[in-house]
Design a protein around this motif. Sequence first.
Motif, mmCIF file in Angstrom:
data_model
loop_
_atom_site.group_PDB
_atom_site.id
_atom_site.type_symbol
_atom_site.label_atom_id
_atom_site.label_comp_id
_atom_site.label_asym_id
_atom_site.label_seq_id
_atom_site.Cartn_x
_atom_site.Cartn_y
_atom_site.Cartn_z
ATOM 1 N N UNK A 23 0.798 -1.221 0.000
ATOM 2 C CA UNK A 23 0.000 0.000 0.000
ATOM 3 C C UNK A 23 0.826 1.264 0.000
ATOM 4 N N UNK A 24 0.115 2.366 -0.152
ATOM 5 C CA UNK A 24 0.758 3.673 -0.158
ATOM 6 C C UNK A 24 1.332 3.980 1.219
ATOM 7 N N UNK A 25 2.383 4.749 1.238
ATOM 8 C CA UNK A 25 3.067 5.094 2.487
ATOM 9 C C UNK A 25 2.127 5.767 3.475
ATOM 10 N N UNK A 26 1.125 6.489 2.983
ATOM 11 C CA UNK A 26 0.218 7.213 3.877
ATOM 12 C C UNK A 26 -1.033 6.416 4.251
ATOM 13 N N UNK A 27 -1.135 5.153 3.843
ATOM 14 C CA UNK A 27 -2.327 4.376 4.181
ATOM 15 C C UNK A 27 -2.286 3.920 5.642
ATOM 16 N N UNK A 28 -3.438 3.942 6.281
ATOM 17 C CA UNK A 28 -3.543 3.579 7.698
ATOM 18 C C UNK A 28 -3.156 2.114 7.920
ATOM 19 N N UNK A 30 -1.148 0.239 6.161
ATOM 20 C CA UNK A 30 0.299 0.091 6.006
ATOM 21 C C UNK A 30 1.013 0.601 7.250
ATOM 22 N N UNK A 31 0.576 1.739 7.748
ATOM 23 C CA UNK A 31 1.206 2.319 8.934
ATOM 24 C C UNK A 31 1.091 1.378 10.140
ATOM 25 N N UNK A 32 -0.043 0.703 10.264
ATOM 26 C CA UNK A 32 -0.221 -0.262 11.363
ATOM 27 C C UNK A 32 0.744 -1.425 11.220
ATOM 28 N N UNK A 33 0.899 -1.928 9.996
ATOM 29 C CA UNK A 33 1.816 -3.044 9.777
ATOM 30 C C UNK A 33 3.262 -2.612 10.013
ATOM 31 N N UNK A 34 3.602 -1.393 9.638
ATOM 32 C CA UNK A 34 4.943 -0.865 9.901
ATOM 33 C C UNK A 34 5.186 -0.819 11.406
ATOM 34 N N UNK A 35 4.193 -0.401 12.177
ATOM 35 C CA UNK A 35 4.337 -0.346 13.639
ATOM 36 C C UNK A 35 4.632 -1.727 14.210
ATOM 37 N N UNK A 36 3.971 -2.748 13.687
ATOM 38 C CA UNK A 36 4.215 -4.124 14.145
ATOM 39 C C UNK A 36 5.652 -4.518 13.828
ATOM 40 N N UNK A 37 6.094 -4.259 12.619
ATOM 41 C CA UNK A 37 7.451 -4.622 12.211
ATOM 42 C C UNK A 37 8.498 -3.885 13.054
ATOM 43 N N UNK A 38 8.292 -2.601 13.265
ATOM 44 C CA UNK A 38 9.229 -1.807 14.070
ATOM 45 C C UNK A 38 9.273 -2.332 15.505
ATOM 46 N N UNK A 39 8.135 -2.747 16.033
ATOM 47 C CA UNK A 39 8.092 -3.300 17.395
ATOM 48 C C UNK A 39 8.910 -4.591 17.501
ATOM 49 N N UNK A 40 8.981 -5.357 16.432
ATOM 50 C CA UNK A 40 9.810 -6.566 16.429
ATOM 51 C C UNK A 40 11.287 -6.177 16.355
ATOM 52 N N UNK A 41 11.609 -5.206 15.514
ATOM 53 C CA UNK A 41 13.003 -4.817 15.270
ATOM 54 C C UNK A 41 13.657 -4.068 16.433
#
Length: 94
Positions: A23-28, A30-41
Motif C-alpha cells: 500500500x501507499x506510504x500514507x495508508x492507515x 500500512x502504517x499499522x503493519x509498519x508499527x508491528x514490524x518496528x516493534x519486532x526490530x
Amino acid sequence: MSEHWGDKAACRSIYPETFFPPGRVDSVNRQKQVQVAVAVCTPCKVRRECADDAIRRNAAHGVVAGVDLGDNSSSHSLTPECERALRAVADGVA
C-alpha cells in the motif's frame, strides 16, 4: 562454523510479509503493519548487523532494522534519507 547474525534476529520466526507492508506510504493499514514490524526490530539484539546488511545490499523497500524504507522498489535503490537512518542504527546512535 560460526553462527550467522540472522540466526539471532528477532524476526527469524515472524512471517516475512510483516516486514514488507503493501500500500501507499500514507495508508492507515500500512502504517499499522509498519508499527508491528518496528516493534519486532527495536529490541532485536542484532539490529546493528541488520542495518549494515541493508546498506550493503542497497535495500530499497520494507522495514529493516526498525527503519521503514517505504517502497522504493521502482528505483531499486536505498534513498539517502533511509541510508542515513540505517547508518545511525548501524553506528549505535539510533
